[in-house]
Motif scaffolding. Sequence first.
Motif, PDB file in Angstrom:
ATOM      1  N   HIS A 128     -85.118 -25.319 -88.619  1.00 12.69           N
ATOM      2  CA  HIS A 128     -85.438 -23.982 -88.094  1.00 12.69           C
ATOM      3  C   HIS A 128     -84.983 -22.868 -89.033  1.00 12.69           C
ATOM      4  O   HIS A 128     -85.255 -21.698 -88.780  1.00 12.69           O
ATOM      5  CB  HIS A 128     -84.779 -23.787 -86.730  1.00 12.69           C
TER       6      HIS A 128
ATOM      7  N   ILE B  85     -83.852 -13.020 -86.843  1.00  9.36           N
ATOM      8  CA  ILE B  85     -83.800 -14.343 -86.216  1.00  9.36           C
ATOM      9  C   ILE B  85     -84.490 -14.250 -84.856  1.00  9.36           C
ATOM     10  O   ILE B  85     -84.242 -13.323 -84.087  1.00  9.36           O
ATOM     11  CB  ILE B  85     -82.339 -14.817 -86.010  1.00  9.36           C
TER      12      ILE B  85
ATOM     13  N   CYS C  49     -84.206 -25.048 -80.496  1.00  8.27           N
ATOM     14  CA  CYS C  49     -84.187 -23.954 -79.514  1.00  8.27           C
ATOM     15  C   CYS C  49     -83.123 -24.246 -78.457  1.00  8.27           C
ATOM     16  O   CYS C  49     -82.738 -25.392 -78.258  1.00  8.27           O
ATOM     17  CB  CYS C  49     -85.559 -23.777 -78.858  1.00  8.27           C
TER      18      CYS C  49
ATOM     19  N   ASN D 224     -79.957 -14.594 -78.546  1.00  7.36           N
ATOM     20  CA  ASN D 224     -81.099 -15.493 -78.375  1.00  7.36           C
ATOM     21  C   ASN D 224     -80.691 -16.739 -77.589  1.00  7.36           C
ATOM     22  O   ASN D 224     -79.558 -16.838 -77.102  1.00  7.36           O
ATOM     23  CB  ASN D 224     -81.761 -15.805 -79.730  1.00  7.36           C
TER      24      ASN D 224
ATOM     25  N   LEU E 184     -76.841 -16.660 -80.277  1.00  5.65           N
ATOM     26  CA  LEU E 184     -76.563 -15.846 -81.471  1.00  5.65           C
ATOM     27  C   LEU E 184     -76.914 -14.394 -81.181  1.00  5.65           C
ATOM     28  O   LEU E 184     -77.913 -14.120 -80.504  1.00  5.65           O
ATOM     29  CB  LEU E 184     -77.459 -16.279 -82.635  1.00  5.65           C
TER      30      LEU E 184
ATOM     31  N   ARG F 174     -79.945 -19.515 -78.491  1.00  2.42           N
ATOM     32  CA  ARG F 174     -78.867 -20.275 -79.129  1.00  2.42           C
ATOM     33  C   ARG F 174     -77.551 -19.504 -79.063  1.00  2.42           C
ATOM     34  O   ARG F 174     -76.590 -19.849 -79.727  1.00  2.42           O
ATOM     35  CB  ARG F 174     -79.229 -20.562 -80.583  1.00  2.42           C
TER      36      ARG F 174
ATOM     37  N   ASP G 266     -81.611 -28.707 -89.596  1.00  2.00           N
ATOM     38  CA  ASP G 266     -81.813 -27.301 -89.964  1.00  2.00           C
ATOM     39  C   ASP G 266     -83.271 -26.954 -90.266  1.00  2.00           C
ATOM     40  O   ASP G 266     -83.537 -26.036 -91.053  1.00  2.00           O
ATOM     41  CB  ASP G 266     -80.927 -26.920 -91.161  1.00  2.00           C
TER      42      ASP G 266
ATOM     43  N   CYS H   9     -85.636 -18.396 -80.552  1.00  2.00           N
ATOM     44  CA  CYS H   9     -85.469 -19.851 -80.606  1.00  2.00           C
ATOM     45  C   CYS H   9     -84.737 -20.294 -81.859  1.00  2.00           C
ATOM     46  O   CYS H   9     -84.586 -21.495 -82.091  1.00  2.00           O
ATOM     47  CB  CYS H   9     -86.831 -20.522 -80.559  1.00  2.00           C
ATOM     48  N   GLY H  10     -84.299 -19.338 -82.689  1.00  2.00           N
ATOM     49  CA  GLY H  10     -83.559 -19.682 -83.894  1.00  2.00           C
ATOM     50  C   GLY H  10     -84.400 -19.683 -85.166  1.00  2.00           C
ATOM     51  O   GLY H  10     -83.852 -19.738 -86.273  1.00  2.00           O
TER      52      GLY H  10
END
Lengths: 336, 336
Positions: free
Chosen positions: A156, A185, A106, B318, B322, B320, A154, A188-189
């Motif tokens: 997430h 998405i 996140c 978000n 993105l 991140r 990865d 937080c990813g």
Amino acid sequence: MPYELLVEVTRNGIVESRHFGAAVVCDYKGDVLESWGDIDNLVFPRSALKPLLAIDVVQSGASDHYALGDAELSLMCASHQGEEMHEKKVGGWLKRLGLNPDYLACGAVLPDDRENAHKLIASGQNGCRLHHNCSGKHAGFLTTALHLNMPLKDYHLAEHPVQRLSLATLSNLAGTDLSQYPSGIDGCGFPALTMPLLCLARIMARFSNPEKLSGPHTKAIFRLHEAITREPYYTAGHGTVVSDLIQVTKGKVLAKTGAEGIMTAALPKQGLGIALKISDGSARARSVALLAILDHLGILSDSEKRQLETHISPHLKNSRDLIVGDIRPAQSWISA
Amino acid sequence: MPYELLVEVTRNGIVESRHFGAAVVCDYKGDVLESWGDIDNLVFPRSALKPLLAIDVVQSGASDHYALGDAELSLMCASHQGEEMHEKKVGGWLKRLGLNPDYLACGAVLPDDRENAHKLIASGQNGCRLHHNCSGKHAGFLTTALHLNMPLKDYHLAEHPVQRLSLATLSNLAGTDLSQYPSGIDGCGFPALTMPLLCLARIMARFSNPEKLSGPHTKAIFRLHEAITREPYYTAGHGTVVSDLIQVTKGKVLAKTGAEGIMTAALPKQGLGIALKISDGSARARSVALLAILDHLGILSDSEKRQLETHISPHLKNSRDLIVGDIRPAQSWISA
């Protein structure tokens, strides 16, 4: 119109704003007891799935192996406010895993908790990843991945084995393969799943009464009930409707929020699940709507209602600290 | 259903949230050109009335007497963000009147502007009354009251002569006695009037083309057009849709927000007024809806649309950083 008028915001008794939504109450067999609006509409449950995403950390043995306590498990189910106690608990947990906040996928954010945010700003700091409301969920996924010897990288992303594990668990509770629905998405990813609102209520109903679940989830879910009920202020925070509801009802109502107007509840005693979506994504309306449904179902005692008064129909105050209005269930909607 | 689906919030192209609302475009004669939803519904215009409440400070001669410049007049029409330039300008203005921030009836708040808020917190200060988004309006009312030898005390209450003066001005523009409608109390302590949404659009249309107004308002309104157009960043702030719209269109669109999902615009060249209410009070939807209507009416050039792109259909990012979704006019609604 897939939505009904659920919540009104008034000023001097005159309705100023109106929130529409859909809601459904169902039992652990999946049968609908009551509903409002179109409950087959796809919703993004967002953080409302967190208590379900916490099942695997317990069931996999990761929780016992790393000696996670009630607070950590409650944090895994949490959209926490980033209070100092949340930040410290997640930080200590990562340390015990031999990790640090950089492992969390996140983003770094200022905490929602005003006191902690101001403290950080005053000391010249920015928020970090521990302050993200999802940091407990992320720490939980790292715990499971470590314990099951999965790569941490990865974790997430949808194709990572720990995510595939949790999708299978969710699908088992839903009674249907959730990969059939599109996804996006999340903040937080993480993958942001979609499902019909009814499906979300069914998952919550099965979470409320896991004894009838086929498969090995029952024990893990009871452990989560226990952890959330013992540490309600780790699963949201002080002053929140979620923590106050769990605290005041002693776990009779396990509520959870999701971004964009999602609210759910599992009622272990009755074996019921509730899911609702405020169409516009409003946070102020979702809790008022949930409390109206709980009252309508006769779940709350008079004493509990008194203790939850500020959440049931919150006053609006202006900058001069005068009460200028209220948020209330729409008068055309349900009453107790 | 008094509202239509106006704005959608998407995640990965899937609609996650929906905003309903009502909107109307009318001309300075009061005729409706186009409308969506129930435009006879009572709304609280809230801060959308500020440009109209600024008429009296000019018309009374107070503005000339106290040598108010473009920035001060723009601030009187403003829901400003509490940027340092807003705070300083209102502070200096009060000083010239021989007053100080304690005379303002609005409460002390942290500014909406993040940079200024963090600067205050970092230096151990709380926000003051100058930071309230309405501080310019309050300074304007004090200016008028001083100039007309009215008492300064309780200038924010409905029965004060300066409030009665502004209600008469508003009623003149509305073409109807606004005291017929109920009212509440606003965030800053002022009366919060109600009126049908159509009435608000008519007021904006008459503000857009004051030449046809009976009465002495014409010159004062033209002066306000000039001030807002010259100093658009005092009437909201940097990064806001209101200031950017006025700046980019060079005053062709004089937009104004009101709390709880209100958005208005006066189009001086066309003599048109627009008023819209997002039923749920959302700020993110109101500007997208206004820009869709402006595009639908053919008001914006391609170059202007390019410059306003981030307001026309804002991306959602978000934690991140993105892009995970968009806010857009509902696909079932109007297109250009």
